[in-house]
Design a protein around this motif. Structure first.
Motif, PDB file in Angstrom:
ATOM      1  N   ALA A   1       0.820  -1.204   0.000  1.00 11.81           N
ATOM      2  CA  ALA A   1       0.000   0.000   0.000  1.00 11.81           C
ATOM      3  C   ALA A   1       0.858   1.259   0.000  1.00 11.81           C
ATOM      4  O   ALA A   1       0.554   2.242  -0.699  1.00 11.81           O
ATOM      5  CB  ALA A   1      -0.935  -0.014   1.217  1.00 11.81           C
ATOM      6  N   HIS A   2       1.954   1.216   0.750  1.00  8.23           N
ATOM      7  CA  HIS A   2       2.847   2.374   0.794  1.00  8.23           C
ATOM      8  C   HIS A   2       3.442   2.647  -0.584  1.00  8.23           C
ATOM      9  O   HIS A   2       3.434   3.800  -1.063  1.00  8.23           O
ATOM     10  CB  HIS A   2       3.967   2.124   1.808  1.00  8.23           C
ATOM     11  CG  HIS A   2       5.042   3.160   1.780  1.00  8.23           C
ATOM     12  ND1 HIS A   2       4.888   4.423   2.295  1.00  8.23           N
ATOM     13  CD2 HIS A   2       6.316   3.117   1.263  1.00  8.23           C
ATOM     14  CE1 HIS A   2       5.999   5.117   2.124  1.00  8.23           C
ATOM     15  NE2 HIS A   2       6.877   4.357   1.502  1.00  8.23           N
ATOM     16  N   PHE A   3       3.931   1.606  -1.239  1.00  5.97           N
ATOM     17  CA  PHE A   3       4.579   1.829  -2.534  1.00  5.97           C
ATOM     18  C   PHE A   3       3.578   2.172  -3.626  1.00  5.97           C
ATOM     19  O   PHE A   3       3.905   2.922  -4.554  1.00  5.97           O
ATOM     20  CB  PHE A   3       5.418   0.612  -2.922  1.00  5.97           C
ATOM     21  CG  PHE A   3       6.726   0.536  -2.190  1.00  5.97           C
ATOM     22  CD1 PHE A   3       7.544   1.654  -2.097  1.00  5.97           C
ATOM     23  CD2 PHE A   3       7.130  -0.635  -1.577  1.00  5.97           C
ATOM     24  CE1 PHE A   3       8.742   1.605  -1.414  1.00  5.97           C
ATOM     25  CE2 PHE A   3       8.339  -0.696  -0.897  1.00  5.97           C
ATOM     26  CZ  PHE A   3       9.146   0.426  -0.805  1.00  5.97           C
ATOM     27  N   LEU A   4       2.364   1.694  -3.534  1.00  2.00           N
ATOM     28  CA  LEU A   4       1.354   2.102  -4.511  1.00  2.00           C
ATOM     29  C   LEU A   4       1.046   3.588  -4.369  1.00  2.00           C
ATOM     30  O   LEU A   4       0.707   4.262  -5.358  1.00  2.00           O
ATOM     31  CB  LEU A   4       0.088   1.263  -4.345  1.00  2.00           C
ATOM     32  CG  LEU A   4       0.198  -0.178  -4.849  1.00  2.00           C
ATOM     33  CD1 LEU A   4      -1.036  -0.978  -4.467  1.00  2.00           C
ATOM     34  CD2 LEU A   4       0.423  -0.216  -6.361  1.00  2.00           C
ATOM     35  N   THR A   5       1.200   4.112  -3.167  1.00  2.00           N
ATOM     36  CA  THR A   5       1.066   5.560  -2.965  1.00  2.00           C
ATOM     37  C   THR A   5       2.277   6.300  -3.523  1.00  2.00           C
ATOM     38  O   THR A   5       2.145   7.326  -4.197  1.00  2.00           O
ATOM     39  CB  THR A   5       0.902   5.870  -1.467  1.00  2.00           C
ATOM     40  OG1 THR A   5      -0.269   5.229  -0.971  1.00  2.00           O
ATOM     41  CG2 THR A   5       0.789   7.370  -1.233  1.00  2.00           C
ATOM     42  N   VAL A   6       3.468   5.776  -3.244  1.00  2.00           N
ATOM     43  CA  VAL A   6       4.699   6.404  -3.742  1.00  2.00           C
ATOM     44  C   VAL A   6       4.702   6.473  -5.267  1.00  2.00           C
ATOM     45  O   VAL A   6       5.111   7.473  -5.865  1.00  2.00           O
ATOM     46  CB  VAL A   6       5.935   5.629  -3.234  1.00  2.00           C
ATOM     47  CG1 VAL A   6       7.206   6.108  -3.936  1.00  2.00           C
ATOM     48  CG2 VAL A   6       6.072   5.763  -1.727  1.00  2.00           C
ATOM     49  N   PHE A   7       4.218   5.402  -5.916  1.00  2.00           N
ATOM     50  CA  PHE A   7       4.244   5.328  -7.372  1.00  2.00           C
ATOM     51  C   PHE A   7       2.881   5.696  -7.984  1.00  2.00           C
ATOM     52  O   PHE A   7       2.606   5.333  -9.136  1.00  2.00           O
ATOM     53  CB  PHE A   7       4.651   3.922  -7.817  1.00  2.00           C
ATOM     54  CG  PHE A   7       6.105   3.613  -7.587  1.00  2.00           C
ATOM     55  CD1 PHE A   7       7.053   3.886  -8.562  1.00  2.00           C
ATOM     56  CD2 PHE A   7       6.533   3.055  -6.386  1.00  2.00           C
ATOM     57  CE1 PHE A   7       8.401   3.617  -8.354  1.00  2.00           C
ATOM     58  CE2 PHE A   7       7.878   2.770  -6.173  1.00  2.00           C
ATOM     59  CZ  PHE A   7       8.814   3.054  -7.152  1.00  2.00           C
ATOM     60  N   ALA A   8       2.073   6.415  -7.255  1.00  2.00           N
ATOM     61  CA  ALA A   8       0.765   6.830  -7.771  1.00  2.00           C
ATOM     62  C   ALA A   8       0.947   7.612  -9.063  1.00  2.00           C
ATOM     63  O   ALA A   8       1.823   8.479  -9.187  1.00  2.00           O
ATOM     64  CB  ALA A   8       0.038   7.683  -6.736  1.00  2.00           C
ATOM     65  N   GLY A   9       0.111   7.305 -10.066  1.00  2.00           N
ATOM     66  CA  GLY A   9       0.202   7.987 -11.347  1.00  2.00           C
ATOM     67  C   GLY A   9       1.025   7.247 -12.377  1.00  2.00           C
ATOM     68  O   GLY A   9       0.997   7.607 -13.560  1.00  2.00           O
ATOM     69  N   TRP A  10       1.755   6.214 -11.963  1.00  2.00           N
ATOM     70  CA  TRP A  10       2.503   5.404 -12.914  1.00  2.00           C
ATOM     71  C   TRP A  10       1.532   4.485 -13.654  1.00  2.00           C
ATOM     72  O   TRP A  10       0.443   4.164 -13.175  1.00  2.00           O
ATOM     73  CB  TRP A  10       3.560   4.580 -12.186  1.00  2.00           C
ATOM     74  CG  TRP A  10       4.763   5.378 -11.759  1.00  2.00           C
ATOM     75  CD1 TRP A  10       4.770   6.585 -11.121  1.00  2.00           C
ATOM     76  CD2 TRP A  10       6.132   5.009 -11.931  1.00  2.00           C
ATOM     77  NE1 TRP A  10       6.055   6.992 -10.887  1.00  2.00           N
ATOM     78  CE2 TRP A  10       6.911   6.056 -11.365  1.00  2.00           C
ATOM     79  CE3 TRP A  10       6.774   3.910 -12.480  1.00  2.00           C
ATOM     80  CZ2 TRP A  10       8.304   6.016 -11.359  1.00  2.00           C
ATOM     81  CZ3 TRP A  10       8.160   3.872 -12.468  1.00  2.00           C
ATOM     82  CH2 TRP A  10       8.914   4.910 -11.923  1.00  2.00           C
ATOM     83  N   HIS A  11       1.971   4.031 -14.823  1.00  2.00           N
ATOM     84  CA  HIS A  11       1.125   3.175 -15.650  1.00  2.00           C
ATOM     85  C   HIS A  11       0.774   1.886 -14.906  1.00  2.00           C
ATOM     86  O   HIS A  11       1.613   1.300 -14.212  1.00  2.00           O
ATOM     87  CB  HIS A  11       1.841   2.841 -16.962  1.00  2.00           C
ATOM     88  CG  HIS A  11       0.949   2.257 -18.004  1.00  2.00           C
ATOM     89  ND1 HIS A  11       0.580   0.935 -18.009  1.00  2.00           N
ATOM     90  CD2 HIS A  11       0.327   2.827 -19.076  1.00  2.00           C
ATOM     91  CE1 HIS A  11      -0.199   0.705 -19.047  1.00  2.00           C
ATOM     92  NE2 HIS A  11      -0.384   1.835 -19.702  1.00  2.00           N
ATOM     93  N   GLU A  12      -0.458   1.439 -15.073  1.00  2.00           N
ATOM     94  CA  GLU A  12      -0.921   0.264 -14.349  1.00  2.00           C
ATOM     95  C   GLU A  12      -0.104  -0.990 -14.666  1.00  2.00           C
ATOM     96  O   GLU A  12       0.082  -1.852 -13.802  1.00  2.00           O
ATOM     97  CB  GLU A  12      -2.400   0.012 -14.638  1.00  2.00           C
ATOM     98  CG  GLU A  12      -3.338   0.892 -13.835  1.00  2.00           C
ATOM     99  CD  GLU A  12      -3.167   0.705 -12.330  1.00  2.00           C
ATOM    100  OE1 GLU A  12      -3.130  -0.459 -11.870  1.00  2.00           O
ATOM    101  OE2 GLU A  12      -3.042   1.713 -11.622  1.00  2.00           O
TER     102      GLU A  12
END
Length: 371
Positions: free
Chosen positions: A258-269
């Protein structure tokens, strides 16, 4: 008139059964010299050995030729693993090298390479479960190993092949590993061609690198291994205690995700699949290095090779240098024994060649980390 009694072979100890230590022991054995290899791990398969390595022609591959193992290496290696794909954070492919041009640096899984060396040397020739506590230099150019069980053994030469946090290094140098300000968080996906086809397609046969030109503080790396898995490395420019500062429990896989999905928010799925679809836990691996150039006054009785001598950021050189260090040192020792020359002179000659080689590689690796 009786022939003089030949001198007894030197007592050599190699601390650490990693790539460099095993290569050194193998070359010595092939030249008739037995080395005592001590390894703290209780067995050869006690822990994961890491991802894939590219072996360079004039270092890693040259060392394997010296050990008589180059043909076996070619059988196990993956030339196609030299492929490199680079994406921006939007998922656009911005660079692609198929590995066909340039120097041949075939990939091999670190586990396969270590097993190859261990099989050749023989597991019975490694004293697993033997921790080294400290090393002290004693008169007549010898060294004493203090072992974890409270006993001690003396040798004519102790070779520190025991990595970043070497127990041998303090006998020669006051240098200690420094945190570089960079951390890799490792995880993995298995059976990628069947279970993770999108990732498999993006990574290709070798490595994928994804970056955001506007934010160099984090990146994603994924590398295919020979066992149909992909190793994922999340690269961070951060404080050593980044997880504590972020309130993240590294033992909680879902919290880290969850933390890294926040850090990389906006990156391609499709890039974020390396975070969503991982099967292994997230393993924190801070990147350390030794000061460079790291040298020490030649001291009879002990020397170092590989990361114990010149720890550097991971940029494709560490394993290669450990292998060529091990080969060069073993050849120097064997030739000195054959010619009746002094063991100490052989080690001194090895260090004079190893120091500048390690310093150059460490500087190159540090520059690569900065970019």
């Amino acid at each position: 008139m009786s022939n003089p009694t030949p001198p007894a072979p030197p007592r050599v100890a190699i601390v650490g059964a990693g790539l460099g230590g095993l290569l050194c022991a193998t070359v010595l054995r092939r030249r008739g010299i037995h080395a005592t290899v001590l390894e703290r791990d209780p067995g050869p398969h006690h822990r994961d050995q890491g991802g894939s390595l590219d072996l360079h022609e004039h270092t890693g591959q040259a060392a394997l030729r010296t050990a008589g193992l180059h043909e076996r290496f070619l059988e196990l290696s993956r030339p196609e693993g030299q492929e490199m794909r680079e994406y921006d954070h939007t998922g656009r492919l911005i660079g692609h090298e198929d590995g066909a041009e340039g120097p041949a640096r075939p990939e091999i899984d670190r586990t396969d390479l270590r097993n190859m060396l261990l099989d050749d040397l023989g597991e019975e020739n490694v004293r697993f479960g033997t921790a080294v506590r400290d090393v002290s230099l004693i008169p007549q150019g010898r060294a004493r190993l203090g072992l974890g069980d409270g006993t001690a053994e003396e040798f004519d030469l102790v070779i520190g092949a025991d990595g970043a946090w070497s127990k041998v290094r303090p006998a020669l140098s006051d240098a200690a590993p420094l945190y570089t300000g960079n951390t890799l968080v490792e995880t993995w996906c298995t059976d990628v061609d069947h279970q993770h086809p999108v990732l498999a397609r993006m990574v290709g046969h070798g490595m994928m690198l994804a970056t955001d030109a506007d934010d160099p503080t984090h990146l994603l790396i994924a590398q295919r291994n020979g066992d149909a898995s992909i190793r994922v490395y999340i690269g961070l420019k951060c404080e050593l205690d980044w997880a504590e500062r972020a309130g993240v429990d590294l033992a909680d896989t879902e919290a880290v995700r969850a933390h890294f999905l926040t850090v990389f928010a906006g990156w391609h799925e499709d890039l974020l699949r390396v975070l969503r679809e991982n099967e292994g836990p997230f393993v924190n691996r801070p990147v350390h290095r030794l000061p460079y150039p790291h040298t020490w006054p030649h001291t009879p009785g002990a020397t170092l090779l590989g990361d114990a001598a010149h720890l550097m950021p991971p940029a494709g050189q560490g394993a290669n240098l450990a292998l060529i260090d091990g080969a060069d040192l073993a050849v120097a020792i064997a030739e000195a024994v054959r010619d009746g020359a002094g063991l100490d002179a052989a080690v001194h000659a090895y260090e004079q060649a190893m120091h500048p080689r390690g310093a150059t590689a460490a500087e190159e690796s540090a520059r690569a980390l900065e970019h």
